[in-house]
Write a protein that holds these residues in place. Structure first.
Motif: not given
Length: 714
Positions: A210-228
């Motif tokens: 997952l590559f979403v760097g250099n944008n203007s996203l805000s808010g917290p990180l999701p609490l869960q993440k897929g294993v892969k």
């Protein structure tokens, strides 16, 4: 090849496959290419063409694959391309195409892969792309003007790879992103995305990169993440809040340039990250952070003890330097010996990309047994993933294998000099001391033998089998007749033919390959290869020409259409040896009895053509075997197959009826315990030198062994 492409190529009106990639062609593409109306495959990539795409190419209504990456062709995509309604795959990156991305591409509803990048296209991305619901791969990067939202992807739920890097994308990440269940790689970096990162994105089970760097996203990180999901770049956004527990479980994580909150409870989770946030003021005189306070009293005490400390430090430094010199001399001697080894291994020919051992250890999770794909004579093979997301196969040379080291050098020298659609790609190698590793592209469908003779989870229908035969023949024709110097593979067999995601065949394992001077009619060499696929003149006399590969191809072709190995003691007596059975059926005009019974439908004309070609390729005399270019023409119906009447002498001269039991049970002079096909065969397995370091005329391959060569198979 170089020069301009001649106009008379347009006279080949029955041509269905045209690949000109990886040459030095120049000039404009001739408009006469538009006369090839039967063409379904066109590759012009990696050349020095100039000019624009001829509008006449729009006449190729049957074209379903077009590759023009790095071709040099530029300008706008002609409007006549709207006629290419059968297009499945189009690659056009790193060539100077310009103008707007045509809206009519949205009508190519059969499209499964589209790659644009390194062009000068203007946005926005057409909204008609909404119709491309069959897409599995979409890459559009480096758009110069005209922004787009992500609304056009909302029907592309079959995507496995989506790359819209630097494409002027605005708006939010789609709320239905969790429906993209097959998505493995997502790159939306260097855009203008806003809003929060939805938890549905991090919950996609298949997502690994997952590559979403250099944008203007805000808010917290999701609490869960897929294993892969093990590669995440969220840098240079406006993310905030604290860290969920998964941040310590990710292989590669980039969170710099955000607004995260740090306190005593989480500052140790990602050490040093607090210095790399947007709201942190760094010390310009030091790469470290500002110390919170300075203890004046402690500073005065240190000053008082300065003289005593200086004496102690001086003695310690002197001893440290002497110790360092001794250690350096020891390691210098060892490193010099190891470097000499590397220079010998890579002293000739083009050098591939070099990987460090740590890179490959990290990619394979320290060569975890769960990532092991198999093991052959060369050593074990592991699956891995590089930091850029590429999945690889790492072949590791077993320590102390002199034969393996020779094959290691030979494979690097050979495969880095050739590039073809039907040859496996070598990404690079690693040479560090006694560690020698080769890094290949990984093919998830593994090798042909595992599909044909294994558990058959993947069923090969007739068109697929025919295309595997044709693709393998094209790869060998390239090695024998287009490569300079030409290359004899010496170990063509089902386990050395890999299948990519499209089931396109890739010839692999060049460890036994020989470079062949055009001025020589043949060379005499020690016998190497795999029993069951060896040509008689090579097995007995070490007499090597490219016709040795032709013989092996004939055996493989019969295995492909029959779905069985070239010998099997589990079958009826008359069917044990595939070649003998094929000739029996041929002489009784029942050749179609050879077809795999699991094939409920097949093209009888094509099947008889493949059988006829295979019988020609396995003639006893190398002079009677056709060159691979003629094999390609016969399979593609550009040349008729003559009558096959000469039954090979090795089938008529040997009395199998009296010797079968001895072949199976007796002591035979071979190195059968080292044969390359073993239980769980690696997709990058190595074959065996049957008579290493021995003069070919003295090689102990007698009549019994030749029968074993025909009998044992695989």
């Amino acid at each position: 090849m170089s020069g301009t492409l001649p106009a008379f190529i347009g006279n080949l009106t029955r041509l269905t496959y045209l690949s000109m990639g990886h040459n030095e062609f120049s000039g404009s593409l001739p408009k006469e290419l538009g006369n090839l109306k039967e063409l379904n495959f066109l590759a012009i990539g990696s050349n020095n063409f100039s000019g624009t795409l001829p509008p006449e190419l729009g006449n190729l209504a049957k074209l379903d694959q077009l590759y023009m990456d790095c071709s040099g062709v530029g300008g706008e995509i002609p409007s006549t391309f709207a006629n290419l309604q059968n297009m499945l795959i189009m690659w056009a990156f790193d060539c100077p195409l310009s103008g707007k991305i045509p809206d009519f591409i949205g009508n190519w509803t059969k499209l499964i892969a589209l790659r644009f990048g390194g062009n000068t296209f203007q946005g926005p991305i057409p909204s008609s792309f909404y119709n491309l619901s069959s897409l599995t791969v979409l890459q559009i990067t480096d758009i110069y003007s005209g922004s787009s939202s992500l609304d056009f992807i909302r029907n592309m739920t079959k995507l496995t790879e989506l790359s819209l890097r630097n494409a002027l994308i605005i708006g939010n990440i789609p709320s239905n992103i969790g429906e993209y269940l097959m998505l493995k790689t997502l790159d939306l970096s260097f855009n203008h995305l806003t809003g929060q990162i939805t938890s549905a994105l991090f919950s996609i089970d298949a997502l690994t990169n997952l590559f979403v760097g250099n944008n203007s996203l805000s808010g917290p990180l999701p609490l869960q993440k897929g294993v892969k999901l093990q590669t995440i770049d969220l840098s240079y956004n406006y993310l905030s809040g604290t860290f969920p527990s998964w941040v310590t479980t990710v292989g590669m994580l980039n969170l710099v340039g955000n607004n995260f909150t740090f306190d005593s409870s989480n500052s140790s989770l990602v050490p040093g990250l607090n210095c790399l946030q947007r709201n942190f003021h760094c010390n310009n005189n030091s790469p470290r952070c500002f110390p919170p306070t300075v203890d004046i009293e402690q500073t005065v005490n240190i000053e008082r003890k300065k003289n005593q400390t200086g004496l102690i430090v001086g003695i310690a430094v002197t001893l440290a330097i002497l110790g360092f010199i001794l250690i350096f001399l020891v390691f210098y001697t060892r490193m010099k010996r190891e470097n000499n080894d590397a220079e010998v291994l890579l002293g000739m020919g083009p050098k591939p990309k070099s990987f460090t051992y740590l890179e490959l250890a990290s990619a394979t999770k320290d060569f975890d047994p769960s990532n092991k794909l198999g093991e052959g004579g060369f050593g074990p093979v592991y699956k891995g993933m590089l930091s850029d997301g590429r999945v690889i196969a790492v072949k590791q040379l077993s320590l102390g294998s002199n034969q393996g080291k020779d094959q290691f050098t030979n494979e690097i020298t050979t495969i880095t000099a050739v590039q073809h659609r039907n040859l496996v790609k070598l990404h690079g190698c690693c040479i560090e001391g006694t560690r020698h590793l080769l890094v290949y592209e990984y093919h998830e469908n593994k090798s042909l033998d595992q599909v044909l003779f294994g558990n058959r989870e993947l069923h090969l229908d007739w068109p697929t089998r025919f295309n595997i035969c044709l693709g393998t023949a094209r790869g060998l024709a390239y090695l024998h007749e287009e490569s300079r110097p030409k290359i004899v593979h010496r170990d063509i067999k089902a386990s050395n033919i890999l299948l990519d995601t499209e089931l396109c065949p890739k010839i692999s394992d060049f460890g036994l390959a020989k470079l062949f001077d055009d001025k020589k009619t043949h060379i005499s060499t020690g016998v190497a290869g795999t029993i069951g696929y060896l040509a008689p003149e090579y097995a007995m006399l070490g007499h090597l020409t490219e016709k040795v590969d032709v013989f092996s191809f004939g055996v493989v072709a019969l295995e492909i259409i029959s779905g069985r190995a070239n010998s099997s003691t589990n079958l009826d007596r008359e069917k044990i040896y595939l070649l003998k059975w094929a000739w029996s059926l041929h002489e009784s005009n029942q050749s179609l009895g050879l077809i795999d019974p699991t094939l409920t439908e097949f093209n009888e004309i094509e099947a008889l053509r493949v059988i006829g070609v295979a019988l020609l390729c396995t003639q006893a005399s190398p002079m009677l075997r056709p060159p691979m270019s003629r094999v390609v023409n016969m399979l593609a119906r550009d040349r008729e197959i003559g009558p096959v009447t000469s039954k090979p002498s090795y089938l008529t001269d040997w009395d199998f009826k009296d010797t079968t039991n001895s072949f199976m049970k007796g002591d035979i002079v071979t190195t059968s315990s080292k044969r390359s096909y073993i239980g769980k065969n690696s997709q990058y397995d190595n074959a065996t030198d049957l008579c290493p370091k021995v003069d070919p005329l003295l090689c102990p391959v007698n009549a019994s062994q030749l029968s074993d060569i025909i009998a044992d198979g695989r």
